[in-house]
Enzyme design. Sequence first.
Site, PDB file in Angstrom:
ATOM      1  N   ASP A  71       4.250   3.579   6.466  1.00 35.75           N
ATOM      2  CA  ASP A  71       3.876   3.244   8.231  1.00 35.75           C
ATOM      3  C   ASP A  71       4.670   2.663   8.946  1.00 35.75           C
ATOM      4  O   ASP A  71       6.108   2.278   8.837  1.00 35.75           O
ATOM      5  CB  ASP A  71       2.468   2.038   7.947  1.00 35.75           C
ATOM      6  CG  ASP A  71       3.076   0.882   7.351  1.00 35.75           C
ATOM      7  OD1 ASP A  71       3.635   0.464   6.959  1.00 35.75           O
ATOM      8  OD2 ASP A  71       2.463  -0.106   8.128  1.00 35.75           O
ATOM      9  N   ASP A 131       6.925   3.178  -2.497  1.00 35.22           N
ATOM     10  CA  ASP A 131       7.553   3.998  -1.571  1.00 35.22           C
ATOM     11  C   ASP A 131       9.024   3.817  -1.330  1.00 35.22           C
ATOM     12  O   ASP A 131       9.826   5.508  -1.686  1.00 35.22           O
ATOM     13  CB  ASP A 131       6.661   4.610  -0.937  1.00 35.22           C
ATOM     14  CG  ASP A 131       6.573   3.338  -0.202  1.00 35.22           C
ATOM     15  OD1 ASP A 131       7.227   2.099  -0.009  1.00 35.22           O
ATOM     16  OD2 ASP A 131       5.836   3.343   1.237  1.00 35.22           O
ATOM     17  N   ASP A 176      14.270  -0.842  -0.281  1.00 35.26           N
ATOM     18  CA  ASP A 176      15.098  -1.212   1.423  1.00 35.26           C
ATOM     19  C   ASP A 176      15.788  -2.050   1.523  1.00 35.26           C
ATOM     20  O   ASP A 176      17.187  -2.343   0.781  1.00 35.26           O
ATOM     21  CB  ASP A 176      14.230  -1.571   2.303  1.00 35.26           C
ATOM     22  CG  ASP A 176      15.165  -0.876   3.875  1.00 35.26           C
ATOM     23  OD1 ASP A 176      15.618  -1.109   3.463  1.00 35.26           O
ATOM     24  OD2 ASP A 176      14.005  -0.692   5.101  1.00 35.26           O
ATOM     25  N   PHE A 202      14.220   4.300  10.064  1.00 35.46           N
ATOM     26  CA  PHE A 202      13.108   4.346   9.963  1.00 35.46           C
ATOM     27  C   PHE A 202      12.160   5.216   9.834  1.00 35.46           C
ATOM     28  O   PHE A 202      12.281   6.414  10.635  1.00 35.46           O
ATOM     29  CB  PHE A 202      12.638   3.392  11.592  1.00 35.46           C
ATOM     30  CG  PHE A 202      11.339   2.640  11.578  1.00 35.46           C
ATOM     31  CD1 PHE A 202      11.780   1.558  10.216  1.00 35.46           C
ATOM     32  CD2 PHE A 202       9.937   3.305  11.274  1.00 35.46           C
ATOM     33  CE1 PHE A 202       9.969   1.200   9.834  1.00 35.46           C
ATOM     34  CE2 PHE A 202       9.294   2.716  11.355  1.00 35.46           C
ATOM     35  CZ  PHE A 202       9.067   1.763  10.312  1.00 35.46           C
ATOM     36  N   LYS A 243       0.893  -1.289   0.098  1.00 30.54           N
ATOM     37  CA  LYS A 243       0.049  -0.162   0.105  1.00 30.54           C
ATOM     38  C   LYS A 243       1.024   1.384   0.033  1.00 30.54           C
ATOM     39  O   LYS A 243       0.256   2.135  -0.212  1.00 30.54           O
ATOM     40  CB  LYS A 243      -0.608  -0.166   1.790  1.00 30.54           C
ATOM     41  CG  LYS A 243      -2.108  -0.763   1.364  1.00 30.54           C
ATOM     42  CD  LYS A 243      -2.908  -0.391   2.581  1.00 30.54           C
ATOM     43  CE  LYS A 243      -2.007  -1.518   3.831  1.00 30.54           C
ATOM     44  NZ  LYS A 243      -3.007  -2.235   4.590  1.00 30.54           N
ATOM     45  N   GLY A 244       2.118   1.206   0.309  1.00 25.33           N
ATOM     46  CA  GLY A 244       2.552   2.380  -0.200  1.00 25.33           C
ATOM     47  C   GLY A 244       3.167   3.234  -0.346  1.00 25.33           C
ATOM     48  O   GLY A 244       2.790   4.275  -0.299  1.00 25.33           O
TER      49      GLY A 244
HETATM   50  C1  PRP Z   1       7.262  -1.687   2.266  1.00 26.87           C
HETATM   51  C2  PRP Z   1       7.500  -0.765   1.529  1.00 26.87           C
HETATM   52  C3  PRP Z   1       8.434  -1.153  -0.010  1.00 26.87           C
HETATM   53  C4  PRP Z   1       8.819  -2.179   1.133  1.00 26.87           C
HETATM   54  C5  PRP Z   1      10.145  -1.891   0.522  1.00 26.87           C
HETATM   55  O1  PRP Z   1       6.246  -2.370   2.304  1.00 26.87           O
HETATM   56  O2  PRP Z   1       5.363   0.103   0.672  1.00 26.87           O
HETATM   57  O3  PRP Z   1       7.159  -1.773  -0.755  1.00 26.87           O
HETATM   58  O4  PRP Z   1       8.076  -2.176   2.147  1.00 26.87           O
HETATM   59  O5  PRP Z   1      11.138  -3.008   1.778  1.00 26.87           O
HETATM   60  P1  PRP Z   1      11.688  -4.056   1.071  1.00 26.87           P
HETATM   61  O6  PRP Z   1      12.774  -3.449   0.455  1.00 26.87           O
HETATM   62  O7  PRP Z   1      13.268  -3.901   2.579  1.00 26.87           O
HETATM   63  O8  PRP Z   1      11.144  -5.175   0.583  1.00 26.87           O
HETATM   64  P2  PRP Z   1       5.543  -3.518   2.925  1.00 26.87           P
HETATM   65  O9  PRP Z   1       5.698  -4.514   2.815  1.00 26.87           O
HETATM   66  O10 PRP Z   1       5.479  -2.413   4.590  1.00 26.87           O
HETATM   67  O11 PRP Z   1       3.596  -2.887   2.485  1.00 26.87           O
HETATM   68  P3  PRP Z   1       3.005  -1.715   2.501  1.00 26.87           P
HETATM   69  O12 PRP Z   1       3.200  -0.439   1.965  1.00 26.87           O
HETATM   70  O13 PRP Z   1       1.897  -2.198   2.756  1.00 26.87           O
HETATM   71  O14 PRP Z   1       3.183  -0.611   4.171  1.00 26.87           O
END
Ligand code: PRP
Length: 178
Positions: free
Chosen positions: A162, A103, A106, A155, A46-47
């Site tokens: 979120d 978004d 990481d 963070f 959702k990010g």
């Molecule tokens: C978050 C963000 C990215 C991902 C990045 O998503 O939106 O998609 O983490 O992190 P990474 O490179 O370590 O994989 P999350 O899994 O928290 O889901 P969300 O988008 O619904 O918050």
Amino acid sequence: MDNNVEKDIESVLLTQEQIRQKVSEMVRRIDTDYRGKELVMIAVLKGSVLFLADLVRGFKRPLEFDFIGVSSYEGGKVSTGVVRLDKEIAIDIKGKNVLVVDDILDTGRTLGFVKHYLQKFEPKEIKICVLVNKEVNRAIDVDADYWGFKIPDVFIVGYGMDFENNYRHLPYIGILKR
Ligand code: PRP
């Protein structure tokens, strides 16, 4: 219940204005690179929703977008290491130029998974566009073709990001109090 989540923010890392300017720059770059090509954006729920909404509004050219749902943080601060597919794409991307929008990049696990998943639909190419690039944390070999800001290992929340499913609605990116 306290009505203002801003009290939980330690400091603002990227202001609304910085984000706005950066998104415009990214639109210009993408617009130039995709001139004469079809463009299909696949945004990662959702990010990515705030970023996608601002990004697409910058274009005059035709474009299509859809969403894929994946998650791996389960609301917390640390990647679980397991990426879960929550929602499949619903459009045909065969032979198309796909730009995956998220978004933040990481550990790279999410976008590594998404790239691999999309590959099986035989798009012409897959490129990656993220607003925030946290290179220091990479666990998977995946890079962004377009990125807005490189940030250190902090963070962050806001502008789609979120903590325990809150703070996504903040229009800026901030560092959460411990
Ligand atoms: C978050 C963000 C990215 C991902 C990045 O998503 O939106 O998609 O983490 O992190 P990474 O490179 O370590 O994989 P999350 O899994 O928290 O889901 P969300 O988008 O619904 O918050």
